[in-house]
Design a protein around this motif. Structure first.
Motif, PDB file in Angstrom:
ATOM      1  N   ARG A 115      12.160   7.475   5.601  1.00 18.55           N
ATOM      2  CA  ARG A 115      11.452   7.985   7.032  1.00 18.55           C
ATOM      3  C   ARG A 115       9.950   7.728   6.863  1.00 18.55           C
ATOM      4  O   ARG A 115       9.368   7.599   7.664  1.00 18.55           O
ATOM      5  CB  ARG A 115      11.823   9.263   7.177  1.00 18.55           C
ATOM      6  CG  ARG A 115      13.225   9.341   8.250  1.00 18.55           C
ATOM      7  CD  ARG A 115      13.665  10.522   8.789  1.00 18.55           C
ATOM      8  NE  ARG A 115      13.603  11.667   7.817  1.00 18.55           N
ATOM      9  CZ  ARG A 115      15.059  12.089   7.325  1.00 18.55           C
ATOM     10  NH1 ARG A 115      16.094  11.404   7.563  1.00 18.55           N
ATOM     11  NH2 ARG A 115      14.973  13.073   6.414  1.00 18.55           N
ATOM     12  N   ARG A 116       9.380   7.906   5.735  1.00 18.23           N
ATOM     13  CA  ARG A 116       8.067   7.844   5.513  1.00 18.23           C
ATOM     14  C   ARG A 116       7.654   6.650   4.876  1.00 18.23           C
ATOM     15  O   ARG A 116       6.663   6.571   4.332  1.00 18.23           O
ATOM     16  CB  ARG A 116       7.679   9.126   4.522  1.00 18.23           C
ATOM     17  CG  ARG A 116       7.940  10.392   5.187  1.00 18.23           C
ATOM     18  CD  ARG A 116       7.643  11.592   4.449  1.00 18.23           C
ATOM     19  NE  ARG A 116       6.176  11.724   3.843  1.00 18.23           N
ATOM     20  CZ  ARG A 116       5.572  12.182   2.798  1.00 18.23           C
ATOM     21  NH1 ARG A 116       6.609  13.178   2.067  1.00 18.23           N
ATOM     22  NH2 ARG A 116       4.412  12.226   2.612  1.00 18.23           N
ATOM     23  N   SER A 117       8.355   5.591   5.015  1.00 14.55           N
ATOM     24  CA  SER A 117       8.012   4.277   4.362  1.00 14.55           C
ATOM     25  C   SER A 117       7.648   3.301   5.593  1.00 14.55           C
ATOM     26  O   SER A 117       7.856   3.580   6.802  1.00 14.55           O
ATOM     27  CB  SER A 117       9.210   3.749   3.628  1.00 14.55           C
ATOM     28  OG  SER A 117       9.553   4.705   2.845  1.00 14.55           O
ATOM     29  N   ARG A 118       7.162   2.200   5.097  1.00 16.75           N
ATOM     30  CA  ARG A 118       7.031   0.925   5.718  1.00 16.75           C
ATOM     31  C   ARG A 118       8.190  -0.055   5.815  1.00 16.75           C
ATOM     32  O   ARG A 118       8.855   0.090   4.971  1.00 16.75           O
ATOM     33  CB  ARG A 118       5.738   0.499   5.963  1.00 16.75           C
ATOM     34  CG  ARG A 118       4.339   1.049   6.421  1.00 16.75           C
ATOM     35  CD  ARG A 118       3.089   0.538   5.954  1.00 16.75           C
ATOM     36  NE  ARG A 118       2.019   1.022   6.837  1.00 16.75           N
ATOM     37  CZ  ARG A 118       0.860   0.920   6.384  1.00 16.75           C
ATOM     38  NH1 ARG A 118       0.287   0.270   5.277  1.00 16.75           N
ATOM     39  NH2 ARG A 118      -0.286   1.213   7.081  1.00 16.75           N
ATOM     40  N   PHE A 121      -1.191  -0.615  12.395  1.00 13.82           N
ATOM     41  CA  PHE A 121       0.060  -0.783  11.503  1.00 13.82           C
ATOM     42  C   PHE A 121       1.135   0.264  11.816  1.00 13.82           C
ATOM     43  O   PHE A 121       2.059  -0.036  11.065  1.00 13.82           O
ATOM     44  CB  PHE A 121      -0.627  -0.285  10.379  1.00 13.82           C
ATOM     45  CG  PHE A 121      -1.637  -1.438   9.606  1.00 13.82           C
ATOM     46  CD1 PHE A 121      -1.419  -2.523   9.007  1.00 13.82           C
ATOM     47  CD2 PHE A 121      -2.906  -1.175   9.871  1.00 13.82           C
ATOM     48  CE1 PHE A 121      -1.984  -3.509   8.536  1.00 13.82           C
ATOM     49  CE2 PHE A 121      -3.877  -2.069   9.425  1.00 13.82           C
ATOM     50  CZ  PHE A 121      -3.386  -3.267   8.772  1.00 13.82           C
ATOM     51  N   ASP A 122       1.046   0.984  12.922  1.00 12.91           N
ATOM     52  CA  ASP A 122       1.801   2.007  13.186  1.00 12.91           C
ATOM     53  C   ASP A 122       3.539   1.339  13.298  1.00 12.91           C
ATOM     54  O   ASP A 122       4.404   1.727  13.280  1.00 12.91           O
ATOM     55  CB  ASP A 122       1.864   2.814  14.476  1.00 12.91           C
ATOM     56  CG  ASP A 122       2.256   4.146  14.312  1.00 12.91           C
ATOM     57  OD1 ASP A 122       2.094   4.759  13.224  1.00 12.91           O
ATOM     58  OD2 ASP A 122       2.757   4.668  15.489  1.00 12.91           O
ATOM     59  N   HIS A 123       3.333   0.019  13.976  1.00 13.39           N
ATOM     60  CA  HIS A 123       4.888  -0.457  14.230  1.00 13.39           C
ATOM     61  C   HIS A 123       5.464  -1.379  12.964  1.00 13.39           C
ATOM     62  O   HIS A 123       6.683  -1.537  12.951  1.00 13.39           O
ATOM     63  CB  HIS A 123       4.382  -1.905  15.343  1.00 13.39           C
ATOM     64  CG  HIS A 123       3.766  -2.882  14.557  1.00 13.39           C
ATOM     65  ND1 HIS A 123       2.170  -2.874  14.262  1.00 13.39           N
ATOM     66  CD2 HIS A 123       4.093  -4.278  14.221  1.00 13.39           C
ATOM     67  CE1 HIS A 123       1.871  -3.982  13.811  1.00 13.39           C
ATOM     68  NE2 HIS A 123       2.949  -4.797  13.596  1.00 13.39           N
ATOM     69  N   TYR A 124       4.794  -1.166  11.833  1.00 19.75           N
ATOM     70  CA  TYR A 124       5.427  -1.456  10.520  1.00 19.75           C
ATOM     71  C   TYR A 124       6.223  -0.120   9.938  1.00 19.75           C
ATOM     72  O   TYR A 124       6.871  -0.213   9.137  1.00 19.75           O
ATOM     73  CB  TYR A 124       4.516  -1.856   9.543  1.00 19.75           C
ATOM     74  CG  TYR A 124       3.722  -3.287   9.750  1.00 19.75           C
ATOM     75  CD1 TYR A 124       4.757  -4.150   9.891  1.00 19.75           C
ATOM     76  CD2 TYR A 124       2.538  -3.268   9.953  1.00 19.75           C
ATOM     77  CE1 TYR A 124       4.259  -5.909  10.097  1.00 19.75           C
ATOM     78  CE2 TYR A 124       1.807  -4.806  10.320  1.00 19.75           C
ATOM     79  CZ  TYR A 124       2.739  -5.879  10.145  1.00 19.75           C
ATOM     80  OH  TYR A 124       2.409  -6.956  10.366  1.00 19.75           O
ATOM     81  N   SER A 125       5.962   1.223  10.358  1.00 16.76           N
ATOM     82  CA  SER A 125       6.514   2.310   9.997  1.00 16.76           C
ATOM     83  C   SER A 125       7.909   2.519  10.481  1.00 16.76           C
ATOM     84  O   SER A 125       8.085   2.288  11.482  1.00 16.76           O
ATOM     85  CB  SER A 125       5.632   3.560  10.499  1.00 16.76           C
ATOM     86  OG  SER A 125       4.307   3.241  10.017  1.00 16.76           O
ATOM     87  N   ARG A 169       0.827  -1.085   0.206  1.00 14.72           N
ATOM     88  CA  ARG A 169      -0.131   0.071  -0.235  1.00 14.72           C
ATOM     89  C   ARG A 169       0.876   1.488  -0.142  1.00 14.72           C
ATOM     90  O   ARG A 169       0.458   2.385  -0.523  1.00 14.72           O
ATOM     91  CB  ARG A 169      -0.978  -0.037   1.174  1.00 14.72           C
ATOM     92  CG  ARG A 169      -1.609   1.261   1.317  1.00 14.72           C
ATOM     93  CD  ARG A 169      -2.642   1.529   0.352  1.00 14.72           C
ATOM     94  NE  ARG A 169      -3.720   0.413   0.370  1.00 14.72           N
ATOM     95  CZ  ARG A 169      -4.612   0.446  -0.453  1.00 14.72           C
ATOM     96  NH1 ARG A 169      -4.536   1.308  -1.565  1.00 14.72           N
ATOM     97  NH2 ARG A 169      -5.755  -0.396  -0.479  1.00 14.72           N
ATOM     98  N   THR A 170       1.959   1.201   0.628  1.00 13.34           N
ATOM     99  CA  THR A 170       2.879   2.326   0.851  1.00 13.34           C
ATOM    100  C   THR A 170       4.337   2.014   0.418  1.00 13.34           C
ATOM    101  O   THR A 170       4.363   0.867  -0.028  1.00 13.34           O
ATOM    102  CB  THR A 170       2.799   2.911   2.120  1.00 13.34           C
ATOM    103  OG1 THR A 170       3.846   1.663   2.862  1.00 13.34           O
ATOM    104  CG2 THR A 170       1.642   2.775   2.758  1.00 13.34           C
ATOM    105  N   SER A 217       4.558   8.928  11.331  1.00 16.29           N
ATOM    106  CA  SER A 217       4.838   9.577  10.084  1.00 16.29           C
ATOM    107  C   SER A 217       3.806   9.650   8.862  1.00 16.29           C
ATOM    108  O   SER A 217       2.885   8.674   9.079  1.00 16.29           O
ATOM    109  CB  SER A 217       6.110   9.363   9.579  1.00 16.29           C
ATOM    110  OG  SER A 217       6.217   7.990   8.965  1.00 16.29           O
ATOM    111  N   ASP A 218       3.770  10.750   8.080  1.00 12.59           N
ATOM    112  CA  ASP A 218       2.900  10.628   6.790  1.00 12.59           C
ATOM    113  C   ASP A 218       3.696   9.934   6.101  1.00 12.59           C
ATOM    114  O   ASP A 218       4.303  10.095   5.279  1.00 12.59           O
ATOM    115  CB  ASP A 218       2.845  12.032   6.589  1.00 12.59           C
ATOM    116  CG  ASP A 218       1.867  12.272   5.416  1.00 12.59           C
ATOM    117  OD1 ASP A 218       0.989  11.359   5.130  1.00 12.59           O
ATOM    118  OD2 ASP A 218       2.046  13.471   4.627  1.00 12.59           O
TER     119      ASP A 218
END
Length: 272
Positions: free
Chosen positions: A213-216, A255-259, A194-195, A264-265
């Motif tokens: 930094r803005r990736s997963r 899903f934040d732990h995948y960032s 998705r990202t 981050s955006d």
């Protein structure tokens, strides 16, 4: 749900998404073939096939290093034969190896065009062709291509026609092979993020530290792939999965732990 004792042949598994999928399977006790080019450390790229095997073994799997450039049929065939000799068969093929060069038509050297098509579209076809005789003997055979959903709209092609053609070639393999081998029980699916995913390509070619930094992390693709590869091959084929959608369907809502940088955006993938 387990891949214990299953044998996975993963191209481009010395780093990034391929390595993440390998390690996720290895934690179950799977056999994992690391089919990739990098035998010696390269200061520009992390990982080698041998370092990947060490990681696989450390987490409970059985790794096998196969120096393999998917552009060359003899190397692919040799890697497949080495795999079958070591583990007795193949249950899963992950076509992850990829080449990228984002450029317009006038800015694309034919050398880069050929590389992308040889690695992406032709490589996925070649590896599938080489592994299928053994996949057909498996009780739950899967081919998973790391390639995007097929959307025949000009906006996906115009900015980087050669790359889109090459990646869509992998997805066309899914479309065709899923139907061709459905009656024989071989699942053929695609998986796409998705990202943006933090890989060496993103670090070195697609924006560097700011984009990273803005990736997963690649682990989100690994967890999604794990869910797909555990499904019944006779009931799950011809799909163009997106990592986040696969995980949400399995009940994952956080899903934040995948960032790479939690909160981050995130940057959406450019094929979605």
């Amino acid at each position: 749900m387990s891949l214990q004792g299953k044998t996975l042949f993963i191209t481009g598994a010395s780093r990034g998404i391929g390595l993440a999928i390998a390690l996720r399977a290895a934690r179950d006790g799977a056999n994992v073939v690391v089919a990739a080019k990098t035998e010696l450390p390269d200061p520009r790229l992390p990982g080698t096939i041998h370092a990947a095997v060490e990681e696989i073994n450390q987490v409970g799997g059985r790794g096998l290093a196969c120096a393999c450039d998917v552009r060359f049929a003899e190397q692919v065939q040799a890697a497949v034969e080495k795999c079958v000799t070591a583990f007795g068969g193949i249950d899963v093929l992950v076509n992850n190896a990829s080449a990228i060069h984002l450029s317009g038509t006038l800015e694309t050297p034919m050398k880069r065009y050929d590389l992308m098509h040889d690695v992406n579209a032709r490589g996925a076809f070649l590896c599938s062709q080489a592994c299928l005789p053994f996949l057909l003997l498996s009780s739950n055979p899967h081919i998973l291509n790391i390639s995007p959903p097929l959307h025949m709209e000009s906006r996906w092609f115009a900015p980087h026609l050669a790359y889109t053609m090459a990646k869509y070639g992998m997805s066309l393999c899914v479309l065709g092979m899923a139907a061709e081998f459905e009656d024989q029980g071989v699942a053929v699916n695609a998986l796409w993020p998705r990202t943006v995913i933090a890989t060496a390509a993103v670090q070195n070619l697609l924006g560097g530290d700011e984009v990273v930094r803005r990736s997963r992390k690649p682990s989100i693709m690994a967890d999604a792939a794990y869910l797909v590869l555990n499904r019944d091959s006779r009931e799950c084929t011809g799909n163009f999965f997106v990592d986040e959608e696969v995980l949400r369907a399995a009940g994952v809502n956080e899903f934040d732990h995948y960032s790479v940088t939690p909160g981050s955006d995130l940057i959406p993938d450019f094929f979605l």
